[in-house]
Scaffold this motif. Structure first.
Motif, PDB file in Angstrom:
ATOM      1  N   GLY A  91      11.787  22.732  63.794  1.00  0.00           N
ATOM      2  CA  GLY A  91      12.543  22.719  65.147  1.00  0.00           C
ATOM      3  C   GLY A  91      10.445  22.784  65.640  1.00  0.00           C
ATOM      4  O   GLY A  91      10.853  23.094  67.260  1.00  0.00           O
ATOM      5  N   LEU A  92       9.636  22.477  65.702  1.00  0.00           N
ATOM      6  CA  LEU A  92       8.166  22.942  66.856  1.00  0.00           C
ATOM      7  C   LEU A  92       8.696  21.178  67.015  1.00  0.00           C
ATOM      8  O   LEU A  92       8.081  21.411  68.127  1.00  0.00           O
ATOM      9  CB  LEU A  92       7.585  22.750  65.794  1.00  0.00           C
ATOM     10  N   ILE A  93       8.977  20.416  66.447  1.00  0.00           N
ATOM     11  CA  ILE A  93       8.669  19.015  67.436  1.00  0.00           C
ATOM     12  C   ILE A  93      10.552  18.409  67.318  1.00  0.00           C
ATOM     13  O   ILE A  93      11.074  18.950  66.337  1.00  0.00           O
ATOM     14  CB  ILE A  93       7.605  18.035  67.935  1.00  0.00           C
ATOM     15  N   SER A  94      10.796  17.196  68.137  1.00  0.00           N
ATOM     16  CA  SER A  94      11.452  17.234  68.190  1.00  0.00           C
ATOM     17  C   SER A  94      11.457  15.297  67.917  1.00  0.00           C
ATOM     18  O   SER A  94      10.470  14.858  68.651  1.00  0.00           O
ATOM     19  CB  SER A  94      12.957  17.521  68.762  1.00  0.00           C
ATOM     20  N   ASP A  95      12.093  14.319  67.293  1.00  0.00           N
ATOM     21  CA  ASP A  95      11.541  12.651  67.298  1.00  0.00           C
ATOM     22  C   ASP A  95      13.012  11.688  67.825  1.00  0.00           C
ATOM     23  O   ASP A  95      14.079  12.156  68.144  1.00  0.00           O
ATOM     24  CB  ASP A  95      11.512  12.632  65.751  1.00  0.00           C
ATOM     25  N   GLU A 117       8.451  20.523  71.489  1.00  0.00           N
ATOM     26  CA  GLU A 117       9.371  21.881  71.737  1.00  0.00           C
ATOM     27  C   GLU A 117       8.879  23.329  71.880  1.00  0.00           C
ATOM     28  O   GLU A 117       7.733  23.182  71.841  1.00  0.00           O
ATOM     29  CB  GLU A 117      10.413  21.923  70.573  1.00  0.00           C
ATOM     30  N   PRO A 118      10.065  23.824  72.664  1.00  0.00           N
ATOM     31  CA  PRO A 118       9.315  25.371  73.097  1.00  0.00           C
ATOM     32  C   PRO A 118       9.004  26.431  72.227  1.00  0.00           C
ATOM     33  O   PRO A 118       8.228  27.071  72.117  1.00  0.00           O
ATOM     34  CB  PRO A 118      10.481  25.813  73.850  1.00  0.00           C
ATOM     35  N   ASP A 119       9.504  26.194  70.841  1.00  0.00           N
ATOM     36  CA  ASP A 119       8.827  27.044  69.763  1.00  0.00           C
ATOM     37  C   ASP A 119       7.432  26.457  69.318  1.00  0.00           C
ATOM     38  O   ASP A 119       6.900  26.881  69.113  1.00  0.00           O
ATOM     39  CB  ASP A 119      10.055  26.946  68.407  1.00  0.00           C
ATOM     40  N   GLY A 120       7.314  24.999  69.428  1.00  0.00           N
ATOM     41  CA  GLY A 120       5.827  24.311  69.113  1.00  0.00           C
ATOM     42  C   GLY A 120       5.216  24.642  69.644  1.00  0.00           C
ATOM     43  O   GLY A 120       4.189  25.080  69.692  1.00  0.00           O
ATOM     44  N   ALA A 121       5.268  24.718  71.253  1.00  0.00           N
ATOM     45  CA  ALA A 121       4.536  25.541  72.289  1.00  0.00           C
ATOM     46  C   ALA A 121       3.824  26.853  71.903  1.00  0.00           C
ATOM     47  O   ALA A 121       2.865  27.292  72.470  1.00  0.00           O
ATOM     48  CB  ALA A 121       4.661  25.157  74.119  1.00  0.00           C
ATOM     49  N   THR A 122       5.075  27.749  71.192  1.00  0.00           N
ATOM     50  CA  THR A 122       4.489  29.534  71.539  1.00  0.00           C
ATOM     51  C   THR A 122       3.916  28.979  69.475  1.00  0.00           C
ATOM     52  O   THR A 122       2.977  29.555  69.757  1.00  0.00           O
ATOM     53  CB  THR A 122       5.955  29.590  70.984  1.00  0.00           C
ATOM     54  N   TYR A 123       4.414  28.540  69.686  1.00  0.00           N
ATOM     55  CA  TYR A 123       3.091  28.350  67.428  1.00  0.00           C
ATOM     56  C   TYR A 123       1.939  27.566  68.114  1.00  0.00           C
ATOM     57  O   TYR A 123       1.043  27.788  67.165  1.00  0.00           O
ATOM     58  CB  TYR A 123       4.281  27.222  67.040  1.00  0.00           C
ATOM     59  N   LEU A 124       2.298  26.370  68.560  1.00  0.00           N
ATOM     60  CA  LEU A 124       0.809  25.922  68.994  1.00  0.00           C
ATOM     61  C   LEU A 124      -0.275  27.044  70.289  1.00  0.00           C
ATOM     62  O   LEU A 124      -1.233  27.357  69.375  1.00  0.00           O
ATOM     63  CB  LEU A 124       1.329  24.366  70.409  1.00  0.00           C
ATOM     64  N   THR A 125       0.237  27.587  70.758  1.00  0.00           N
ATOM     65  CA  THR A 125      -0.365  29.292  71.354  1.00  0.00           C
ATOM     66  C   THR A 125      -0.924  30.148  70.165  1.00  0.00           C
ATOM     67  O   THR A 125      -2.238  30.004  69.419  1.00  0.00           O
ATOM     68  CB  THR A 125       0.111  29.889  72.697  1.00  0.00           C
ATOM     69  N   GLN A 126      -0.257  30.309  69.536  1.00  0.00           N
ATOM     70  CA  GLN A 126      -0.946  30.924  68.132  1.00  0.00           C
ATOM     71  C   GLN A 126      -2.275  30.228  67.053  1.00  0.00           C
ATOM     72  O   GLN A 126      -2.869  30.630  66.839  1.00  0.00           O
ATOM     73  CB  GLN A 126       0.597  31.016  67.511  1.00  0.00           C
ATOM     74  N   ILE A 127      -1.413  29.293  66.895  1.00  0.00           N
ATOM     75  CA  ILE A 127      -2.841  28.814  65.918  1.00  0.00           C
ATOM     76  C   ILE A 127      -3.829  27.860  66.382  1.00  0.00           C
ATOM     77  O   ILE A 127      -4.770  28.496  66.005  1.00  0.00           O
ATOM     78  CB  ILE A 127      -2.213  27.330  64.688  1.00  0.00           C
ATOM     79  N   ARG A 128      -3.969  28.181  67.768  1.00  0.00           N
ATOM     80  CA  ARG A 128      -4.981  27.611  68.555  1.00  0.00           C
ATOM     81  C   ARG A 128      -6.278  29.197  69.215  1.00  0.00           C
ATOM     82  O   ARG A 128      -7.140  29.445  68.624  1.00  0.00           O
ATOM     83  CB  ARG A 128      -4.609  27.013  70.162  1.00  0.00           C
ATOM     84  N   ARG A 129      -5.645  30.656  68.531  1.00  0.00           N
ATOM     85  CA  ARG A 129      -6.013  31.893  68.752  1.00  0.00           C
ATOM     86  C   ARG A 129      -6.656  31.624  67.581  1.00  0.00           C
ATOM     87  O   ARG A 129      -7.641  31.996  67.694  1.00  0.00           O
ATOM     88  CB  ARG A 129      -4.719  32.793  69.217  1.00  0.00           C
ATOM     89  N   ASP A 130      -5.868  31.565  66.749  1.00  0.00           N
ATOM     90  CA  ASP A 130      -6.231  31.353  65.114  1.00  0.00           C
ATOM     91  C   ASP A 130      -7.213  31.025  65.015  1.00  0.00           C
ATOM     92  O   ASP A 130      -8.548  31.215  64.621  1.00  0.00           O
ATOM     93  CB  ASP A 130      -4.832  31.425  64.094  1.00  0.00           C
ATOM     94  N   TYR A 131      -7.052  30.060  65.455  1.00  0.00           N
ATOM     95  CA  TYR A 131      -8.494  28.810  65.541  1.00  0.00           C
ATOM     96  C   TYR A 131      -9.668  29.280  65.999  1.00  0.00           C
ATOM     97  O   TYR A 131     -10.941  29.216  65.068  1.00  0.00           O
ATOM     98  CB  TYR A 131      -7.579  27.083  65.736  1.00  0.00           C
ATOM     99  N   PHE A 132     -10.269  29.708  66.874  1.00  0.00           N
ATOM    100  CA  PHE A 132     -10.875  29.718  67.692  1.00  0.00           C
ATOM    101  C   PHE A 132     -11.670  31.009  67.216  1.00  0.00           C
ATOM    102  O   PHE A 132     -12.745  31.200  66.956  1.00  0.00           O
ATOM    103  CB  PHE A 132     -10.619  30.225  69.057  1.00  0.00           C
ATOM    104  N   SER A 133     -10.410  31.979  66.733  1.00  0.00           N
ATOM    105  CA  SER A 133     -10.697  33.615  65.845  1.00  0.00           C
ATOM    106  C   SER A 133     -11.767  33.178  64.540  1.00  0.00           C
ATOM    107  O   SER A 133     -12.607  33.780  64.386  1.00  0.00           O
ATOM    108  CB  SER A 133      -9.900  34.303  65.841  1.00  0.00           C
TER     109      SER A 133
END
Length: 119
Positions: A60-64, A81-97
Motif C-alpha cells: 500500500g505504499l504505492i498504487s498502480d 501514496e501517503p503511507d509511502g511518503a511517510t515510509y520514504l521519510t523514515q527510510i531516508r532518515r535511516d539511510y543517512f544515519s
C-alpha cells in the motif's frame, strides 16, 4: 537473505520512492531516470525493479494504474501514496544515519578514505 541483498533492496526502494515523489512514472521511465540521475552508476534490471514495485503496491505504499497509449498499448503508472511518503521519510532518515556511521568508521580507521573514495 544476505545483508547485501537487504541493503540493495532497501536502497532500490529508497530510490524508486524518491523518484515517485516527484511524479507518477511507468516502469521503463523509472529505470531510465535512475540511470540518468545516478550518471550511469546505478543500473537496475527491470525484472528486479518490477519485483520491488509489486511488493510496494502490495504494502500500500504505492498504487498502480493503467493508461492506454495509442490504440492497443497500455502503460502501468506508479503513484506514491501517503503511507509511502511517510515510509520514504523514515527510510531516508535511516539511510543517512547508517551512511554517516559507516563514513565515520571508514574515516577514523587505518588509512581512512582514499581520494577516489570521497563523496
Amino acid at each position: 537473505m544476505s545483508v547485501s541483498d537487504n541493503l540493495k533492496r532497501g536502497t532500490v526502494e529508497l530510490l524508486l520512492l524518491t523518484l515517485l515523489q516527484e511524479q507518477d512514472m511507468y516502469g521503463y521511465q523509472l529505470s531510465q531516470e535512475l540511470g540518468e540521475r545516478s550518471e550511469g552508476l546505478f543500473v537496475l534490471q527491470e525484472a528486479s525493479m518490477y519485483t520491488i514495485l509489486y511488493r510496494l503496491v502490495e504494502k500500500g505504499l504505492i498504487s498502480d494504474r493503467q493508461e492506454l497509449v495509442g490504440r492497443r498499448r497500455t502503460r502501468v503508472y506508479y503513484h506514491l501514496e501517503p503511507d509511502g511518503a511517510t515510509y520514504l521519510t523514515q527510510i531516508r532518515r535511516d539511510y543517512f544515519s547508517v551512511n554517516r556511521g559507516v563514513l565515520n568508521v571508514l574515516r577514523t580507521c587505518g588509512r581512512g578514505l582514499a581520494e577516489d573514495e570521497t563523496l
